[in-house]
Structures are given as structure tokens and as C-alpha cells.
Design an enzyme around this catalytic site. Structure first.
Site, PDB file in Angstrom:
ATOM      1  N   ASP A  61      33.263  28.746  30.637  1.00  0.00           N
ATOM      2  CA  ASP A  61      33.058  29.602  31.801  1.00  0.00           C
ATOM      3  C   ASP A  61      34.105  29.173  32.821  1.00  0.00           C
ATOM      4  O   ASP A  61      33.980  28.129  33.463  1.00  0.00           O
ATOM      5  CB  ASP A  61      31.650  29.410  32.352  1.00  0.00           C
ATOM      6  CG  ASP A  61      31.388  30.247  33.599  1.00  0.00           C
ATOM      7  OD1 ASP A  61      32.351  30.832  34.155  1.00  0.00           O
ATOM      8  OD2 ASP A  61      30.232  30.313  34.031  1.00  0.00           O
ATOM      9  N   ASN A  87      43.243  36.964  32.002  1.00  0.00           N
ATOM     10  CA  ASN A  87      42.668  38.270  31.708  1.00  0.00           C
ATOM     11  C   ASN A  87      41.143  38.271  31.766  1.00  0.00           C
ATOM     12  O   ASN A  87      40.526  39.327  31.693  1.00  0.00           O
ATOM     13  CB  ASN A  87      43.146  38.717  30.313  1.00  0.00           C
ATOM     14  CG  ASN A  87      42.494  39.993  29.850  1.00  0.00           C
ATOM     15  OD1 ASN A  87      42.733  41.057  30.400  1.00  0.00           O
ATOM     16  ND2 ASN A  87      41.644  39.891  28.824  1.00  0.00           N
ATOM     17  N   TYR A 151      34.437  45.005  43.214  1.00  0.00           N
ATOM     18  CA  TYR A 151      35.346  44.691  42.105  1.00  0.00           C
ATOM     19  C   TYR A 151      36.803  44.834  42.536  1.00  0.00           C
ATOM     20  O   TYR A 151      37.624  43.934  42.322  1.00  0.00           O
ATOM     21  CB  TYR A 151      35.051  45.604  40.913  1.00  0.00           C
ATOM     22  CG  TYR A 151      36.055  45.481  39.793  1.00  0.00           C
ATOM     23  CD1 TYR A 151      36.184  44.292  39.086  1.00  0.00           C
ATOM     24  CD2 TYR A 151      36.877  46.547  39.446  1.00  0.00           C
ATOM     25  CE1 TYR A 151      37.116  44.165  38.058  1.00  0.00           C
ATOM     26  CE2 TYR A 151      37.802  46.436  38.421  1.00  0.00           C
ATOM     27  CZ  TYR A 151      37.916  45.248  37.726  1.00  0.00           C
ATOM     28  OH  TYR A 151      38.842  45.136  36.713  1.00  0.00           O
ATOM     29  N   GLY A 152      37.125  45.951  43.162  1.00  0.00           N
ATOM     30  CA  GLY A 152      38.499  46.177  43.592  1.00  0.00           C
ATOM     31  C   GLY A 152      38.979  45.116  44.571  1.00  0.00           C
ATOM     32  O   GLY A 152      40.143  44.705  44.543  1.00  0.00           O
TER      33      GLY A 152
END
Length: 247
Positions: A61, A87, A151-152
Site C-alpha cells: 500500500d 500509476n 479526484y481531479g
């Protein structure tokens, strides 16, 4: 012998395509993520296709400092690193219950999943990154330009972190860039939200009338990570079919 590449979130989707692109060139790749079985399966598949033992894996994690530290120790036990591709992440909290507590939890979860996973892994590996010639590529999103906010906002934070790294590491011959995809097919990103109607709506926003593919994003990452891209740093490459203009 090829370069040493690290790809977080490397078990599926864009991360897996990225690992495959580097392995196909004979690079040694370490893939990371939370799900050991997914990583093991991905590594076995890539090694069968491109050569035994080119791809190794470790699960962690990456929002947890101690787990990230252990992952970095595993990665660097037998040498340095040439390329770091962060990623891991996703819109892990796409909604909230409308309470202040729920909103705070949504923002915190997305921050941990998208910002901490990139920052902690990058910082843990920086002492071992090739100088000159090291490459850092963060995965952002079209959401950094247009939302949703929780999120953005985390992806926009990766842009500023990218700029900071570019300034900090440029004198040492290390570049830092980000790739910001729009809708990409064949990933786990949208989960149950990825209904046929939703997908059609996403594709309908593009100017090309088609989705992106993991291989297309991987090709862009490969370029930014290449020796030929030594003059490219502090940039955000938008790949979204024209659904959102870059700036």
C-alpha cells in the site's frame, strides 16, 4: 542489459501496458500494487512473452510510509533505478453521503490513493535514481482540468509536484513529467460505473469518436522516459481525443 523501470499500479490497465512496453525492449521492470495475486499473474504473463525474470513484483500500500519504504528496499536491493512511473490510484471515493464527515473522508481517501502513492514512492526511490538520465513520469487525468473535485484535485496536485521535481532535479540531469489521459478502454478504472451508456457518453465527448487504449498511453510514457526526451521536463501531456483542450 536494459534499464531498470519501476511501475506502480502495474498489474492491470495502463500500468500493465506500460510494463509490457518496457519489457518488450529488454528492460528490467518491477511492478507494484496492493494485490499480490494480480501482480504475480501479470509478471508471469509478461515474462512468458518477453523473457524469463525480466519482470518482478512486490505488493504494498504505497500510501503507507513503512510499506513504501519496504517496497523501495526490495526494488533497490540489487541496484539503482532509471525510470519511475507512478500509476497507482484511481477515483477510489467517487461519492459521499453529503455530510461534512463524508466529504472529508472522500477527499482524504482520494488524496491518499493518488497523491501519497506517487509522492512517497518517488521520494523513497530518489536517492537511487540514475543521475544524469533518470526519468519520472506521473499518471494524471483529464479530471485535473475539469473535475470531479475530490479526484481531479488530487491529479492537479500531481501537476504541481511534477513541476517541483522538474525544478529540483533538472540540474542533476533528471526529468519529471506527467501524462493526463482521458477515457481509456480496457482498464478497471470505472468499475460498475462503466455502463455502455456511460462509455458512449465518454467517447462522445472526444473529437475523434474513439476511446484511448492502454497501449497508446504506454507509448507516451515510454517516450517521456526515453533518452531522446532529455529536453522535455516539467510538462503535462494531455491525451484525451480532444475531449478537453490542454493548457
Amino acid at each position: 542489459m536494459g534499464r531498470r523501470i519501476v511501475v506502480s499500479g502495474g498489474g492491470t490497465g495502463i500500468g500493465l501496458a506500460t510494463a509490457a512496453t518496457f519489457a518488450a525492449e529488454g528492460d528490467r521492470v518491477v511492478i507494484l500494487g496492493r494485490r499480490a495475486e494480480v501482480l504475480r499473474t501479470a509478471a508471469d504473463k509478461l515474462n512468458a512473452a518477453h523473457g524469463a525474470d525480466l519482470v518482478t513484483w512486490t505488493s504494498a500500500d504505497l500510501s503507507d510510509p513503512e510499506q513504501t519504504r519496504r517496497a523501495a528496499e526490495f526494488i533497490t536491493a540489487d541496484g539503482g533505478v532509471d525510470v519511475v512511473v507512478t500509476n497507482a490510484g484511481g477515483n477510489v471515493a467517487p461519492s459521499n453521503d453529503g455530510t461534512l464527515e463524508g466529504i472529508a473522508g472522500q477527499y482524504q481517501r482520494n488524496f491518499e490513493a493518488n497523491v501519497l502513492t506517487a509522492v512517497l514512492l518517488t521520494e523513497a526511490l530518489l536517492p537511487h535514481l540514475t543521475r544524469p538520465g533518470g526519468r519520472i513520469v506521473h499518471l494524471s487525468s483529464v479530471a485535473a482540468l475539469r473535475g470531479p473535485g475530490s479526484y481531479g484535485g488530487t491529479k492537479a496536485a500531481l501537476h504541481t509536484y511534477t513541476f517541483e521535481l522538474a525544478r529540483r532535479l533538472g540540474p542533476e540531469g533528471v526529468t519529471a513529467n506527467a501524462v493526463a489521459p482521458g477515457y481509456v478502454e480496457d482498464t478497471e478504472f470505472f468499475g460498475e460505473r462503466g455502463t455502455p451508456e456511460f462509455i458512449a457518453q465518454q467517447i462522445g465527448q472526444t473529437l475523434t469518436g474513439q476511446p484511448g487504449t492502454p497501449a497508446e498511453i504506454a507509448a507516451a510514457i515510454r517516450y517521456l522516459a526515453s533518452p531522446e526526451a532529455a529536453y522535455v521536463t516539467g510538462q503535462v501531456l494531455h491525451i484525451n481525443g480532444g475531449a478537453q483542450y490542454g493548457r
